[in-house]
Design a protein around this motif. Structure first.
Motif, short mmCIF file in Angstrom:
data_model
loop_
_atom_site.label_atom_id
_atom_site.label_comp_id
_atom_site.label_asym_id
_atom_site.label_seq_id
_atom_site.Cartn_x
_atom_site.Cartn_y
_atom_site.Cartn_z
N LEU A 55 0.84 -1.19 0.00
CA LEU A 55 0.00 0.00 0.00
C LEU A 55 0.88 1.25 0.00
CD1 LEU A 55 -3.07 0.35 0.10
CD2 LEU A 55 -2.88 0.60 2.56
N GLU A 103 -4.65 6.43 -2.66
CA GLU A 103 -4.12 5.19 -2.11
C GLU A 103 -4.02 4.17 -3.25
OE1 GLU A 103 -5.22 3.41 2.05
OE2 GLU A 103 -6.68 2.73 0.56
N GLU A 115 -2.17 0.23 -4.59
CA GLU A 115 -1.50 -1.02 -4.25
C GLU A 115 -0.60 -1.35 -5.44
OE1 GLU A 115 -4.53 -3.53 -1.53
OE2 GLU A 115 -5.15 -3.27 -3.64
N THR A 126 -6.88 1.66 -4.92
CA THR A 126 -7.80 0.88 -4.10
C THR A 126 -9.22 1.26 -4.51
OG1 THR A 126 -7.86 2.60 -2.39
CG2 THR A 126 -6.18 0.87 -2.14
N ALA A 127 -10.20 0.57 -3.97
CA ALA A 127 -11.60 0.86 -4.30
C ALA A 127 -11.93 2.32 -4.00
CB ALA A 127 -12.53 -0.08 -3.53
N GLU A 128 -11.42 2.84 -2.88
CA GLU A 128 -11.66 4.23 -2.50
C GLU A 128 -11.07 5.20 -3.53
OE1 GLU A 128 -10.39 7.40 0.99
OE2 GLU A 128 -10.25 5.26 1.43
N THR A 129 -9.86 4.91 -3.97
CA THR A 129 -9.20 5.76 -4.97
C THR A 129 -9.96 5.72 -6.29
OG1 THR A 129 -7.02 5.56 -3.96
CG2 THR A 129 -7.07 6.05 -6.31
N LYS A 130 -10.36 4.53 -6.71
CA LYS A 130 -11.11 4.42 -7.96
C LYS A 130 -12.42 5.20 -7.88
CE LYS A 130 -9.01 0.18 -9.47
NZ LYS A 130 -9.08 -1.19 -9.82
#
Length: 111
Positions: A5, A32, A34, A94-98
């Motif tokens: 991360l 964020e 990965e 990450t899902a939040e970033t997307k």
């Protein structure tokens, strides 16, 4: 290779810094991601390239910045690089970033 991360900010001063720790600054937008070490290195290289085109030293000491055609070409090149950065952030994000990137419509859906 195992992904780790990382946090990326697009602050012009530290744009090419990808950190394993979140910066606690309410003024800063961090993305964020990965990434493997190789993916991290590729993104750092891309960020460094884009940052280098943001303010090219040669243009500061010349009259090139008064030439609209040259200025527009420089802006377009910088924007293309920034588009590439957001595509890579979305791919590694990450899902939040997307979700963040999708909400502000920074990815071209026409591809």
């Amino acid at each position: 290779m195992e992904k780790q991360l990382y946090y990326v900010n697009l602050n012009p001063i530290s744009m090419d810094t990808i950190s394993p720790t979140r910066v606690d600054d309410g003024q800063l937008i961090e993305y964020e991601i990965e990434a493997t070490p190789a993916e991290k290195k590729a993104l750092e290289d891309l960020l460094h390239q884009v940052q280098a085109h943001d303010v090219e030293l040669g243009n500061l000491f010349s009259f090139r910045h008064f030439d609209d055609e040259t200025g527009d070409a420089d802006k377009n090149e910088f924007q293309r690089g920034l588009n590439d950065v957001f595509e890579e952030l979305y791919r590694l994000g990450t899902a939040e970033t997307k979700q963040k990137i999708s909400e502000i419509h920074l990815i071209n859906d026409d591809q």
